[in-house]
Every structure is written in C-alpha cells, then in structure tokens.
Design an enzyme around this catalytic site. Structure first.
Site, PDB file in Angstrom:
ATOM      1  N   HIS A 186       0.833  -1.212   0.000  1.00 50.76           N
ATOM      2  CA  HIS A 186       0.000   0.000   0.000  1.00 50.76           C
ATOM      3  C   HIS A 186       0.860   1.252   0.000  1.00 50.76           C
ATOM      4  CE1 HIS A 186      -3.809  -2.131   1.667  1.00 50.76           C
ATOM      5  NE2 HIS A 186      -3.854  -2.017   0.367  1.00 50.76           N
ATOM      6  N   ARG A 288     -10.399   0.781 -10.705  1.00 54.89           N
ATOM      7  CA  ARG A 288     -10.792  -0.062  -9.580  1.00 54.89           C
ATOM      8  C   ARG A 288     -12.109   0.477  -9.022  1.00 54.89           C
ATOM      9  NH1 ARG A 288      -5.264   1.209  -8.722  1.00 54.89           N
ATOM     10  NH2 ARG A 288      -3.858  -0.594  -8.855  1.00 54.89           N
ATOM     11  N   ARG A 325     -12.546  -2.537 -14.058  1.00 56.60           N
ATOM     12  CA  ARG A 325     -12.543  -3.836 -13.395  1.00 56.60           C
ATOM     13  C   ARG A 325     -13.771  -3.908 -12.501  1.00 56.60           C
ATOM     14  NH1 ARG A 325      -7.761  -5.132  -9.352  1.00 56.60           N
ATOM     15  NH2 ARG A 325      -8.983  -3.786  -7.980  1.00 56.60           N
ATOM     16  N   GLU A 415      -4.199 -12.918 -13.432  1.00 56.46           N
ATOM     17  CA  GLU A 415      -3.561 -12.759 -12.124  1.00 56.46           C
ATOM     18  C   GLU A 415      -3.199 -14.104 -11.507  1.00 56.46           C
ATOM     19  OE1 GLU A 415      -5.901  -9.315  -9.957  1.00 56.46           O
ATOM     20  OE2 GLU A 415      -7.269 -10.537 -11.145  1.00 56.46           O
ATOM     21  N   ASN A 438       0.902  -7.632 -10.075  1.00 55.23           N
ATOM     22  CA  ASN A 438       1.082  -7.685  -8.617  1.00 55.23           C
ATOM     23  C   ASN A 438       0.641  -9.044  -8.079  1.00 55.23           C
ATOM     24  OD1 ASN A 438       1.529  -5.022  -9.223  1.00 55.23           O
ATOM     25  ND2 ASN A 438      -0.168  -4.228  -8.046  1.00 55.23           N
ATOM     26  N   ASP A 439      -0.607  -9.414  -8.370  1.00 50.94           N
ATOM     27  CA  ASP A 439      -1.112 -10.698  -7.896  1.00 50.94           C
ATOM     28  C   ASP A 439      -0.495 -11.858  -8.661  1.00 50.94           C
ATOM     29  OD1 ASP A 439      -2.765 -10.485  -5.642  1.00 50.94           O
ATOM     30  OD2 ASP A 439      -4.402  -9.651  -6.817  1.00 50.94           O
ATOM     31  N   ARG A 449       2.733 -10.055  -1.044  1.00 45.36           N
ATOM     32  CA  ARG A 449       3.197  -8.769  -1.586  1.00 45.36           C
ATOM     33  C   ARG A 449       3.422  -7.727  -0.513  1.00 45.36           C
ATOM     34  NH1 ARG A 449      -2.199  -6.999  -4.879  1.00 45.36           N
ATOM     35  NH2 ARG A 449      -1.296  -4.930  -4.885  1.00 45.36           N
ATOM     36  N   CYS A 486      -1.620  -3.964 -16.398  1.00 46.57           N
ATOM     37  CA  CYS A 486      -2.131  -2.915 -15.509  1.00 46.57           C
ATOM     38  C   CYS A 486      -1.537  -3.034 -14.114  1.00 46.57           C
ATOM     39  CB  CYS A 486      -3.654  -2.959 -15.428  1.00 46.57           C
ATOM     40  SG  CYS A 486      -4.322  -4.482 -14.723  1.00 46.57           S
TER      41      CYS A 486
END
Length: 556
Positions: A186, A288, A325, A415, A438-439, A449, A486
């Site tokens: 974050h 998002r 999304r 992902e 990321n995922d 992460r 993305c």
C-alpha cells in the site's frame, strides 16, 4: 565517509535532505485491574475512542481521495469491527482498563491475521496502526505518525501506515525510506500516486541517525548516507536531466520508430482523474471500482449511485479508452453483504469473480450501471473480471455481460498462473486480456506482496514472471486480440520497454509514472525492446534480467 545502501525503488525521483523518523508506536498499556462498577465507564471510553479513530480515518480518506480513500476506509471498517468491539467489552467486564482491553483484543486478532495466509497477513501493519491510534487516544498521548517539521526532510520508518502515507505533504516530505513493504505494498502504491520518491524493503533503515543528510533515488533504490557536497550536486544534476527529458517527451506512447504503445492510468475513483489527465494518460487501463463498495460494507451501492460515479470517469476521456474492473471483493477487501463465511486461506478462497458469481445480483447491477453510464458518450469502454482462472470463468463473465445488455468489450484479468498458461483458451470467450502483475507475482512465487523480506520474489523482473507475461501476450497476438499490463510492472520505465518487447499492447500505471515511461520508451526501437526482452528471459534472477535488458538497451 559516504555510505551507500540499497533497497527497492518504488516511486521515481531524487530526494536529498535530512532524516526525520516516524513517531514511535504507542507503548503497551499497563495491565491493571479495575473495579467492576467502573466497567460501564471504561466500555464507554473504549467505544468513543474507536468511533473517533474510525471517523478520523474516514475523514482522511475523503480528503485524500482516490486509491488512498479505499485503503483508509478499509482501515476504518477494521476499527469498527463488531467482533473486536465485543472482545474489548468482554475484557473490560472481567477487569481490564479500556486501553489494555483494546491492546489485548487487537493482539488476539493480529495473531489470527498473521496466520491467515497472504492477503490477510498483509493487513497486520494496517491493524497495528488502528490499534495504536485507539490506544493513543485512550491514553491521551500524541498519535503515532509523521513528525512535525518546518523544514523539508526525508522520512524514515519501519513501515508507513496508509493513514500517514495518504496525507503526506510533498512540500515537506521530500521522499521516504522504509524497512518493510514491497514494490506492490500500500505504501508503495500511494507513494506513486503522490509522486513522492520512495524506497522500501531497505534493511537497517531505522538505524539511520536523526538529522543526517541522505540522498534517495526512488528509481534505482540507491541511498547515499552523508553524501559529499560534490555528490549531492551530481545527483541534483541527474534529477534535472531526468526532468528535462520528461518535459521534452509529449504525445502518445510509442517507440522511437513509431510503434504505438498506449500509456494508460490506473485509478481508484473520480478523484484520481485530474492527475491522469495532467500526465497525458491516453485513457484508463485499470479503474478499480471497489471505492464505491467500501463506503458501506453492509450493503451494495444503488445502481443510480454507480451510474453517476462511473460517468464522471468516462466523461473525462472522450475518444479515449477506459477499462473498468468489476468489483474485486474478498480476501483483504471483505464486504459483509458478500461474506463467504470462514475460509482457512482467504487469498485462495472466494474472491474476485468467484465472489461475484456467488452473488449474481451484485454483478448484474454493476454491469447494468456501466451500460447506462456509457450511453451516449464517445468513449471506448471495456469491462474486465478479476481473478479469472480458466475458460469456464471467462465464459461465465462474458455471459453475464451479455445478459446485462453491455455492448462494451469484455475481458479477463490474468492474475493466476493458470490464466497465463491457458490464455488462448480463455480468449475464446473474451476480447482482451489485462495482466495484473502484482497478484500474478504473488501467486506464482507464493510470496505475500506486503512482506518486505519477500521483496525479491515480488520483483517484476523475475524471469518466471516474464515467461508468463510472454505466454499471455503471444496467445493474444495469435488470436488477434489485445493484452495489456495494468500491474505495477508497467511503472518501471525500462521494464516497460521489455514488456513491449514481449508483445504487450498497452501499459497502465499510476499517473506519476507515465512521463517517465513515455520518455524512456521513445528512446528505443521495437527491435531493441524485443532483444532486451529476450535477454531478460534468458537469465535466472531478477537482478540478472534487469542488467541484461539494460545492457542491450545501452548498446553495450
């Protein structure tokens, strides 16, 4: 003598200034018994403190807007968790003070989170921050947080809570360095949104002396402790050259030989749109939509409320492309009205599309709202599902889009490794792919992460991750469809060139990274990007891949 340290650079830019440390965490309250007759008063104190902290977090979120708002609202919900409050009141009933009851109840819940798997374990730092704020209010001591200073400084912390990162003043906080965190934590995501140079996962960061001058390069992760005046001037010159290059680079994203690579923005809501437009984003590659649903976890927003919020974003990009999304609920973003029940490992449970398929009325309402929001607008709307595992998932989402009367393109996020491995099969049902790196990294390497010690495995340069990206991009090309990125990998300018060389057709990132990526991409031909990609994939480690790509692009 100058000391050189290295962490993980997560937000571009150079910062030079004196070190200031984050305020220390609240000390553990004393354990002492209170008379039974005082229990109601202590319970009232606890409730008031909890409600005040929750309201403060909500207010900070409203002020910050965008992605920060969603993160802070999730923290506010943590504070108001009814099970936690029940535990606090129970402990007070048997003799604890309000502050000690809060401390012990949160400690118990913390242990559960720490053992609950990737996503929820990653929320421990957020939970600790909520606890510290409540206990500080009860004890009447200053809140832990950003230090007071009239002079600009470089902030040093073990980790930064979202509540602190979201409201950093860029005119005072030149940059920050943390011991914990990773490139997709974050803190890193919010730092990029703010445009503040940042380095995370740097061992020993908190041992740097208060007041010592440091130079921080948020692009490379390099940190100079007590640099000479000559070295400081050298870094300032480097920063000036980078800024000049950014100013000279305008227009659409493309290689030096004219190969177009649209550069899009990742946004968390309408509040992020101005920064995206100012950075020259050619559209939105990841919208998002969770921000709408986190305001009230007990009920879904109305169709009308969703239409209004979506239309604000769509209107900002006439003739542009906006990729939405649909709701990605579950794991670290639990919603009461979609709760799947107890799960031993929520990150591997009912989240994303799985959760929506269990609650089709929520998905249909959102899809209908998107169909109404885009009506009459000259924007290219695309809608994608999170956490698609296989062709069955892709077909279920495509069918739901058709049922809702959505005329936009519909696609799938990649992902999960299975989605990359079977991308060609998934593309029989949908019209595009978008790689959430990321995922994808988290699930490929079984590496949380949010854990700084695992940052090596969260590095987007990992050759195994590049292989999966190449598989998805190759499948999309073979079927004549698009495949964008993305995830945060797109924000690395050199890696953006490699992704282009792998066959990725668009790049979406935090707005502050767009000028850096545009300027870097414009330096190289498509052939150079392709060679750099091949060189990176031929290595065995992230560091080797990064070095190999840079060597190719530098012409060595």
């Amino acid at each position: 003598m100058t000391e050189t340290l290295r962490g993980v650079g997560v937000s571009h830019g150079v910062a030079i200034g004196q070190v200031r440390h984050m305020g220390t965490a609240v000390l553990e309250p004393l354990a002492r018994q209170t008379p039974t007759e005082e229990a109601p008063r202590e319970q009232a104190r606890a409730r008031q403190a909890v409600e005040a902290v929750a309201a403060d977090l909500q207010a900070r979120g409203n002020l910050a807007g965008g992605e920060a708002q969603a993160v802070l609202e999730a923290q506010s919900l943590m504070a108001l968790d009814p099970e936690l409050m029940s535990d606090v009141e129970r402990r007070i009933t048997v003799g604890s003070t309000a502050e000690r009851a809060v401390y012990d109840a949160f400690a118990s819940y913390r242990a559960l989170l720490a053992n609950a798997g990737d996503y929820l374990a990653g929320r421990v730092a957020d939970l600790d921050d909520v606890r510290n704020r409540i206990v500080a209010r009860l004890m009447g001591v200053p809140m832990p947080g950003v230090p007071d200073s009239d002079e600009p400084y470089v902030l040093i912390a073990r980790d930064l809570a979202p509540a602190d990162t979201a409201l950093l003043d860029p005119t005072l906080v030149l940059g920050f360095v943390t011991e914990e965190g990773g490139p997709t934590s974050h803190s890193a995501i919010l730092a990029r949104a703010l445009g503040v140079p940042a380095v995370v996962a740097m061992p020993g960061a908190t041992r740097m002396a208060e007041g010592v001058v440091v130079a921080v390069d948020g692009s490379t992760g390099e940190i100079l402790v007590d640099p000479s005046e000559e070295k400081q001037q050298e870094w300032r010159q480097l920063a000036a050259e980078r800024k000049a290059a950014l100013s000279a680079s305008t227009g659409p994203g493309q290689t030096s030989d004219g190969y177009r690579v649209p550069l899009l923005a990742n946004i968390g809501g309408p509040a992020d749109v101005p920064a995206a437009v100012a950075a020259g984003a050619e559209g939105v590659g990841l919208f998002r939509t969770e921000f709408l649903f986190l305001d009230d976890s007990t009920t879904a927003p109305s169709e009308e409320a969703q239409v209004a919020a979506y239309r604000k974003v769509l209107e900002a990009f006439p003739e542009g492309r906006v990729v939405v999304r649909v709701l990605d609920a579950g794991a670290d973003k639990p919603l009461d009205f979609m709760a799947p029940g107890d799960e031993p490992n929520p990150a591997l449970g009912v989240r994303g599309l799985r959760s929506l398929l269990d609650h089709p009325e929520v998905m249909q309402t959102q899809l209908r709202a998107l169909a109404k929001a885009v009506a009459g607008l000259p924007v290219y709307l695309e809608v994608m599902a999170p956490m698609v595992a296989d062709r069955i998932d892709a077909k279920a989402f495509a069918d739901a889009c058709r049922t809702a009367g959505l005329s936009a393109k519909f696609g799938a996020m990649v992902e999960i490794p299975s989605a990359a491995l079977r991308a060609r099969s998934i593309l029989q049902e949908v019209e595009f792919l978008s790689l959430g790196t990321n995922d994808l990294a988290q699930y490929t390497f079984a590496a949380d992460r949010q854990v700084g010690s695992l940052a090596r495995l969260q590095d987007s340069w990992q050759p195994a991750l590049l292989d999966l990206i190449a598989m998805a991009a190759t499948a999309a090309k073979a079927t004549g469809k698009s495949c964008g990125v993305c995830g945060e990998a797109a924000a690395d300018p050199v890696l953006a060139c490699v992704l282009t060389g792998l066959g990725v057709t668009s790049l979406s990132m935090g707005a502050s990274a767009i000028p850096y990526v545009r300027a870097t991409l414009a330096k190289y031909t498509l052939a150079q990007c392709t060679r750099a990609a091949a060189a990176a994939r031929a290595t065995d480690t992230a560091d080797e891949a990064r070095a190999a790509a840079n060597q190719v692009l530098s012409g060595e």
